[in-house]
Design a protein around this motif. Sequence first.
Motif, mmCIF file in Angstrom:
data_model
loop_
_atom_site.group_PDB
_atom_site.id
_atom_site.type_symbol
_atom_site.label_atom_id
_atom_site.label_comp_id
_atom_site.label_asym_id
_atom_site.label_seq_id
_atom_site.Cartn_x
_atom_site.Cartn_y
_atom_site.Cartn_z
ATOM 1 N N SER A 70 -13.616 -24.348 -9.055
ATOM 2 C CA SER A 70 -13.473 -23.657 -10.334
ATOM 3 C C SER A 70 -13.698 -22.168 -10.130
ATOM 4 O O SER A 70 -14.042 -21.718 -9.035
ATOM 5 C CB SER A 70 -14.472 -24.218 -11.344
ATOM 6 O OG SER A 70 -14.217 -25.593 -11.595
ATOM 7 N N GLU A 71 -13.495 -21.358 -11.183
ATOM 8 C CA GLU A 71 -13.661 -19.915 -11.029
ATOM 9 C C GLU A 71 -15.097 -19.594 -10.620
ATOM 10 O O GLU A 71 -16.060 -20.163 -11.147
ATOM 11 C CB GLU A 71 -13.289 -19.179 -12.312
ATOM 12 C CG GLU A 71 -14.111 -19.523 -13.532
ATOM 13 C CD GLU A 71 -13.628 -18.756 -14.764
ATOM 14 O OE1 GLU A 71 -13.150 -17.621 -14.624
ATOM 15 O OE2 GLU A 71 -13.729 -19.327 -15.866
ATOM 16 N N SER A 97 -6.879 -23.458 -19.634
ATOM 17 C CA SER A 97 -8.048 -23.714 -20.473
ATOM 18 C C SER A 97 -9.338 -23.810 -19.656
ATOM 19 O O SER A 97 -10.431 -23.700 -20.214
ATOM 20 C CB SER A 97 -7.846 -25.007 -21.273
ATOM 21 O OG SER A 97 -7.657 -26.114 -20.398
ATOM 22 N N ARG A 98 -9.213 -24.005 -18.351
ATOM 23 C CA ARG A 98 -10.399 -24.109 -17.493
ATOM 24 C C ARG A 98 -10.939 -22.742 -17.087
ATOM 25 O O ARG A 98 -11.978 -22.654 -16.424
ATOM 26 C CB ARG A 98 -10.033 -24.906 -16.235
ATOM 27 C CG ARG A 98 -9.605 -26.355 -16.471
ATOM 28 C CD ARG A 98 -10.792 -27.288 -16.564
ATOM 29 N NE ARG A 98 -11.599 -27.249 -15.339
ATOM 30 C CZ ARG A 98 -11.324 -27.937 -14.237
ATOM 31 N NH1 ARG A 98 -10.251 -28.728 -14.209
ATOM 32 N NH2 ARG A 98 -12.113 -27.869 -13.180
ATOM 33 N N PHE A 99 -10.254 -21.664 -17.472
ATOM 34 C CA PHE A 99 -10.665 -20.324 -17.058
ATOM 35 C C PHE A 99 -11.187 -19.521 -18.246
ATOM 36 O O PHE A 99 -10.589 -19.511 -19.316
ATOM 37 C CB PHE A 99 -9.490 -19.571 -16.421
ATOM 38 C CG PHE A 99 -9.131 -20.064 -15.055
ATOM 39 C CD1 PHE A 99 -9.659 -19.466 -13.928
ATOM 40 C CD2 PHE A 99 -8.260 -21.132 -14.905
ATOM 41 C CE1 PHE A 99 -9.335 -19.925 -12.658
ATOM 42 C CE2 PHE A 99 -7.922 -21.608 -13.645
ATOM 43 C CZ PHE A 99 -8.469 -20.989 -12.520
ATOM 44 N N LYS A 100 -12.283 -18.822 -18.020
ATOM 45 C CA LYS A 100 -12.836 -17.930 -19.031
ATOM 46 C C LYS A 100 -12.493 -16.473 -18.753
ATOM 47 O O LYS A 100 -12.585 -15.631 -19.635
ATOM 48 C CB LYS A 100 -14.357 -18.091 -19.090
ATOM 49 C CG LYS A 100 -14.821 -19.484 -19.517
ATOM 50 C CD LYS A 100 -16.340 -19.572 -19.536
ATOM 51 C CE LYS A 100 -16.816 -20.966 -19.945
ATOM 52 N NZ LYS A 100 -18.298 -21.067 -19.927
ATOM 53 N N THR A 101 -12.133 -16.156 -17.493
ATOM 54 C CA THR A 101 -11.861 -14.772 -17.105
ATOM 55 C C THR A 101 -10.491 -14.700 -16.435
ATOM 56 O O THR A 101 -9.749 -15.683 -16.385
ATOM 57 C CB THR A 101 -12.935 -14.262 -16.131
ATOM 58 O OG1 THR A 101 -12.799 -14.944 -14.872
ATOM 59 C CG2 THR A 101 -14.334 -14.515 -16.681
ATOM 60 N N ASP A 102 -10.168 -13.519 -15.888
ATOM 61 C CA ASP A 102 -8.875 -13.334 -15.224
ATOM 62 C C ASP A 102 -9.007 -13.368 -13.703
ATOM 63 O O ASP A 102 -8.168 -12.821 -12.989
ATOM 64 C CB ASP A 102 -8.222 -12.023 -15.664
ATOM 65 C CG ASP A 102 -9.066 -10.804 -15.325
ATOM 66 O OD1 ASP A 102 -10.156 -10.971 -14.748
ATOM 67 O OD2 ASP A 102 -8.639 -9.685 -15.652
ATOM 68 N N ARG A 140 -2.284 -12.652 -22.926
ATOM 69 C CA ARG A 140 -3.495 -12.949 -22.176
ATOM 70 C C ARG A 140 -3.297 -12.628 -20.700
ATOM 71 O O ARG A 140 -2.263 -12.942 -20.121
ATOM 72 C CB ARG A 140 -3.844 -14.427 -22.333
ATOM 73 C CG ARG A 140 -5.031 -14.854 -21.472
ATOM 74 C CD ARG A 140 -5.288 -16.347 -21.544
ATOM 75 N NE ARG A 140 -6.336 -16.735 -20.606
ATOM 76 C CZ ARG A 140 -6.760 -17.975 -20.434
ATOM 77 N NH1 ARG A 140 -6.223 -18.957 -21.143
ATOM 78 N NH2 ARG A 140 -7.707 -18.249 -19.558
#
Length: 395
Positions: A70-71, A97-102, A140
């Motif tokens: 994951s990130e 959807s599994r990412f909060k950042t870039d 986004r």
Amino acid sequence: MAIKSYVGALLLLLSFSSTIKAQVFQIENYSVTGGGIPDITQSLLDAWKKACASTTSPKVLIPGGTFTLSEVVLEGPCKAHVEFEVHARLLAPPELSRFKTDGWVVFHNIDGLTMLGGTFDGQGKMAWAQNDCIKNKNCRMLPMNLRFNVVSNAIIHDVTSVDSKYFHVTVLGCKNVTLQHFHVNAPGNSVNTDGIHIGRSLGVNVLDTDIKTGDDCVSLGDGSRQVTVKGLTCGPGHGISVGSLGKYDNEEPVSGVFVTNCTINGATNGVRIKTWPASKIGIATDMHFEDIQMNNVFNPVLIDQGYCPWNQCQAQIPSLVKISNVSFKRIRGTSATKVAVKIACSKRIPCEGIEIADINLVYKGPDGPATSECSNVRPLISGMQNPRACAKIVS
């Protein structure tokens, strides 16, 4: 000078590592996902934390295999130069959807890093279809495979990036970073997947690297200084680009760009400098493109100060980015378009100090041999000129 500095740093690192036994933090504890592929996210974060706190030549080691990840943010400052060695294929979550950042794998605030090996698979095919940035200015920002933020004195080599959701690699706010034997692999229709993007960084070397992607192979944003690109093979992709510049307030100058001994295959551009019309004030200077082989390349040599993709700009207002001291030398091969050399400078601030020397670009299309166009520039011309330099003057 940049390459000599890299070689010196590499020899110093090899000497250092040979005299001090590394303390190895190996990824060993995995959790298993529903698909049966081990997940190493927490194990990697734990190993990095221990390595970053170590003063004894620390190494983070990811063994061979295929793992999901994951990130993660691998953050400093660390107490010693850290080696990050990967023998595995790492898989990013395919769902946005599994990412909060870039960023997927982010190295942040580190002075002293060696990164070796591994394949970083962004599994981006699903995300490319969701990229609506062509139509939506407030789109986004999608995750990038590898981000190096505020990293100094780093060597990244023999690493492979596959199918990133957005840019494969970004180097931002960095100093003295070398990427060598780096490999990028994505299809030509992947959206906004620049291979290596550099911005606001000093002393970046891209050496002996192979990039196949759907956007710029190497792109340089504002504040890129003393950048060397040597031995790059590019294509498919959009070539090697400085810019686009002038879109935002307070952009920093671009200076000291050296692109040499590169091969560009079937790309939509070769070597280019692009600035927005109706731009902010900016500077791009001391940029040199030499010994470049073009193979069936659209727009092999291009300065475009009216860069206006998707017509989302005021194309009639001249750019305010000043371009100066630029050379195109010993560029040869084949063009996929009739206009093989186009130098289109700003009416408001014409280019200065442009040199065109020893060009041999052949076009074999139905509408006649290759030609060249110039506007708002008086270049210094020397050596072989095929096509004849500035054969057409565009007002």
